[in-house]
Design a protein around this motif. Structure first.
Motif, PDB file in Angstrom:
ATOM      1  N   THR A   1      30.159 -17.992  29.834  1.00 21.41           N
ATOM      2  CA  THR A   1      29.994 -19.360  30.318  1.00 21.41           C
ATOM      3  C   THR A   1      29.543 -19.372  31.769  1.00 21.41           C
ATOM      4  N   GLU A   2      30.175 -18.535  32.590  1.00 18.68           N
ATOM      5  CA  GLU A   2      29.796 -18.456  34.002  1.00 18.68           C
ATOM      6  C   GLU A   2      28.386 -17.900  34.168  1.00 18.68           C
ATOM      7  N   TRP A   3      28.017 -16.969  33.279  1.00 18.18           N
ATOM      8  CA  TRP A   3      26.663 -16.405  33.317  1.00 18.18           C
ATOM      9  C   TRP A   3      25.624 -17.498  33.061  1.00 18.18           C
ATOM     10  N   GLN A   4      25.870 -18.315  32.054  1.00 17.61           N
ATOM     11  CA  GLN A   4      24.945 -19.402  31.751  1.00 17.61           C
ATOM     12  C   GLN A   4      24.901 -20.430  32.871  1.00 17.61           C
ATOM     13  N   ASN A   5      26.057 -20.733  33.449  1.00 18.14           N
ATOM     14  CA  ASN A   5      26.089 -21.674  34.567  1.00 18.14           C
ATOM     15  C   ASN A   5      25.297 -21.138  35.755  1.00 18.14           C
ATOM     16  N   ARG A   6      25.436 -19.859  36.006  1.00 18.34           N
ATOM     17  CA  ARG A   6      24.719 -19.230  37.115  1.00 18.34           C
ATOM     18  C   ARG A   6      23.205 -19.328  36.909  1.00 18.34           C
ATOM     19  N   LYS A   7      22.757 -19.173  35.690  1.00 15.06           N
ATOM     20  CA  LYS A   7      21.327 -19.208  35.394  1.00 15.06           C
ATOM     21  C   LYS A   7      20.737 -20.592  35.644  1.00 15.06           C
ATOM     22  N   ARG A   8      21.573 -21.624  35.666  1.00 17.04           N
ATOM     23  CA  ARG A   8      21.076 -22.987  35.888  1.00 17.04           C
ATOM     24  C   ARG A   8      20.942 -23.329  37.373  1.00 17.04           C
ATOM     25  N   ASP A   9      21.539 -22.510  38.242  1.00 18.30           N
ATOM     26  CA  ASP A   9      21.372 -22.742  39.679  1.00 18.30           C
ATOM     27  C   ASP A   9      19.900 -22.613  40.059  1.00 18.30           C
ATOM     28  N   ASN A  10      19.520 -23.262  41.149  1.00 18.29           N
ATOM     29  CA  ASN A  10      18.127 -23.200  41.604  1.00 18.29           C
ATOM     30  C   ASN A  10      17.985 -22.278  42.804  1.00 18.29           C
ATOM     31  N   ILE A  11      16.819 -21.680  42.907  1.00 20.65           N
ATOM     32  CA  ILE A  11      16.515 -20.795  44.036  1.00 20.65           C
ATOM     33  C   ILE A  11      15.039 -20.981  44.381  1.00 20.65           C
ATOM     34  N   THR A  12      14.713 -20.884  45.657  1.00 22.89           N
ATOM     35  CA  THR A  12      13.314 -20.885  46.060  1.00 22.89           C
ATOM     36  C   THR A  12      12.797 -19.462  45.977  1.00 22.89           C
ATOM     37  N   HIS A  13      11.849 -19.231  45.098  1.00 20.71           N
ATOM     38  CA  HIS A  13      11.339 -17.879  44.895  1.00 20.71           C
ATOM     39  C   HIS A  13      10.672 -17.390  46.177  1.00 20.71           C
ATOM     40  N   PRO A  14      11.037 -16.199  46.684  1.00 21.66           N
ATOM     41  CA  PRO A  14      10.535 -15.740  47.988  1.00 21.66           C
ATOM     42  C   PRO A  14       9.028 -15.504  48.030  1.00 21.66           C
ATOM     43  N   TYR A  15       8.412 -15.224  46.879  1.00 17.93           N
ATOM     44  CA  TYR A  15       6.959 -14.994  46.871  1.00 17.93           C
ATOM     45  C   TYR A  15       6.198 -16.227  46.404  1.00 17.93           C
ATOM     46  N   LEU A  16       6.643 -16.829  45.320  1.00 16.81           N
ATOM     47  CA  LEU A  16       5.954 -18.005  44.786  1.00 16.81           C
ATOM     48  C   LEU A  16       6.173 -19.236  45.650  1.00 16.81           C
ATOM     49  N   ASP A  17       7.247 -19.223  46.441  1.00 17.46           N
ATOM     50  CA  ASP A  17       7.592 -20.327  47.335  1.00 17.46           C
ATOM     51  C   ASP A  17       7.731 -21.648  46.567  1.00 17.46           C
ATOM     52  N   GLU A  18       8.337 -21.592  45.412  1.00 17.87           N
ATOM     53  CA  GLU A  18       8.656 -22.794  44.661  1.00 17.87           C
ATOM     54  C   GLU A  18      10.059 -22.668  44.099  1.00 17.87           C
ATOM     55  N   LYS A  19      10.697 -23.808  43.900  1.00 16.35           N
ATOM     56  CA  LYS A  19      12.076 -23.819  43.421  1.00 16.35           C
ATOM     57  C   LYS A  19      12.099 -23.641  41.909  1.00 16.35           C
ATOM     58  N   ILE A  20      12.882 -22.671  41.439  1.00 19.37           N
ATOM     59  CA  ILE A  20      13.002 -22.410  40.012  1.00 19.37           C
ATOM     60  C   ILE A  20      14.467 -22.145  39.676  1.00 19.37           C
TER      61      ILE A  20
END
Length: 343
Positions: free
Chosen positions: A294-313
């Motif tokens: 459950t925590e693994w799936q929740n973690r996957k839903r968090d957002n991050i700004t990709h350091p190379y693509l420079d977009e939030k995913i």
């Protein structure tokens, strides 16, 4: 960028998976316990013996949903996938590249540097957030040593020397892992990385989540048309997904190690949730396994700004993003492969 979908984890041994139209059904004693549309899934992972109807397997193959079978302890047993995606020319280039020592060394350096520096960030975050609770001297020393080892990678001219540096970095990193466990020390002590089988609770968590991560990385590589079995840093071996292991190196600290420490330090799990077998192997019970997933799936839903693509995913799309960048590099659309660096 693709849309993040769900992964269905089936942990009930007596469950049977079937389909009805475009829906996946999970049945226990002929009673439907879950119904979920196939278009909401990107993968199914079963633990222990879970029967599956041929119709469901066919549906998963047609819809590109990876279906993996793991033992109750989390060991990978097998995987069902549909038609190979992507241009055959991409895979032919991948195979040629894997036979080229110069290219193999260059890409392997990218994977190793990312692994070392991301492990270093994990230690730095512990120092930043919990300086008053940990032994700072040894952690700071290891942080410096990992930086030095990452620099040494730049001048390496032999793949075996590179693997030696990677092994030394991992040894130094895991030597400090126990220091980052701040709560429940009596139940969760860590001395060294032990894989097959894990003989303590921390290693059991690490091994379990590394297996889950490998499923996600394999699926990402296949989705962009790459062959997960033909890698660069990890040599070819029958039954081993070498390229998936290569790409995983960038994510081990960021995805798995960080989560294991959080689960323990936040007391989301406890020592009673583990079972020691007669062989000495330590595994999770069903309730703990469900909490971790459950925590693994929740973690996957968090957002991050990709350091190379420079977009939030979403975090869960990081393996796909890196697989896509690697495919673009092999196709010639990128001059080099930009690994994922945790900031």
């Amino acid at each position: 960028m693709r849309r993040l979908l769900n992964t269905l984890y089936v942990t009930t041994p007596e469950a049977y998976l079937a389909c009805e139209g475009e829906n996946v059904l999970v049945k226990v004693d002929d009673q439907i316990k879950l119904r979920i549309p196939i278009h909401n899934l990107e993968g199914i992972i079963t633990f222990g013996y879970s029967g599956a109807s041929p119709a469901l397997i066919k549906l998963c193959c047609e819809r590109g949903v990876a279906f993996s079978f793991l033992s109750s302890n989390g060991y990978f047993l097998g995987r069902v996938t549909g038609k190979t995606h992507g241009n055959v020319l991409l895979r032919r280039s991948q195979y040629r590249w894997s036979d080229n020592e110069e290219i193999t060394l260059r890409l392997s350096k990218r994977f190793v540097v990312a692994k070392i520096l991301n492990s270093r960030v994990c230690l730095q975050r512990a120092l930043r957030d919990h300086r008053d609770k940990i032994e700072t001297y040894e952690l700071e020393l290891t942080v410096d040593n990992l930086k030095r080892l990452a620099k040494e990678v730049e001048n390496v001219t032999d793949i075996d020397v590179l693997r030696g540096i990677e092994g030394e970095a991992a040894k130094q990193y895991f030597k400090c892992f126990d220091m980052m466990i701040l709560n429940q020390k009596d139940e969760f002590s860590f001395h060294e990385r032990i894989r097959r089988p894990p003989t303590d609770k921390v290693n059991a968590l690490l091994s379990f989540l590394y297996t889950i991560l490998s499923h996600d990385v394999e699926a990402a590589l296949e989705s962009v048309g790459l062959d997960p079995q033909v890698g660069f840093l990890h040599s070819d071996r029958p039954g081993r997904s070498s390229l998936a292991l290569d790409l995983m190196e960038e994510f081990r600290a960021y995805f798995v190690d960080r989560m294991v420490l959080s689960l323990i330090n936040r007391k989301q799990i406890n020592g009673k949730g583990f079972i020691e077998k007669e062989s000495g192997a330590v595994i999770m019970n069903d309730d703990t396994k469900k909490t971790v997933l459950t925590e693994w799936q929740n973690r996957k839903r968090d957002n991050i700004t990709h350091p190379y693509l420079d977009e939030k995913i979403p975090v869960g799309l990081l393996p796909y993003a890196q697989a896509l960048l690697l495919a673009r590099h092999i196709r010639g659309d990128l001059d080099d492969y930009p690994p994922f660096f945790w900031k």
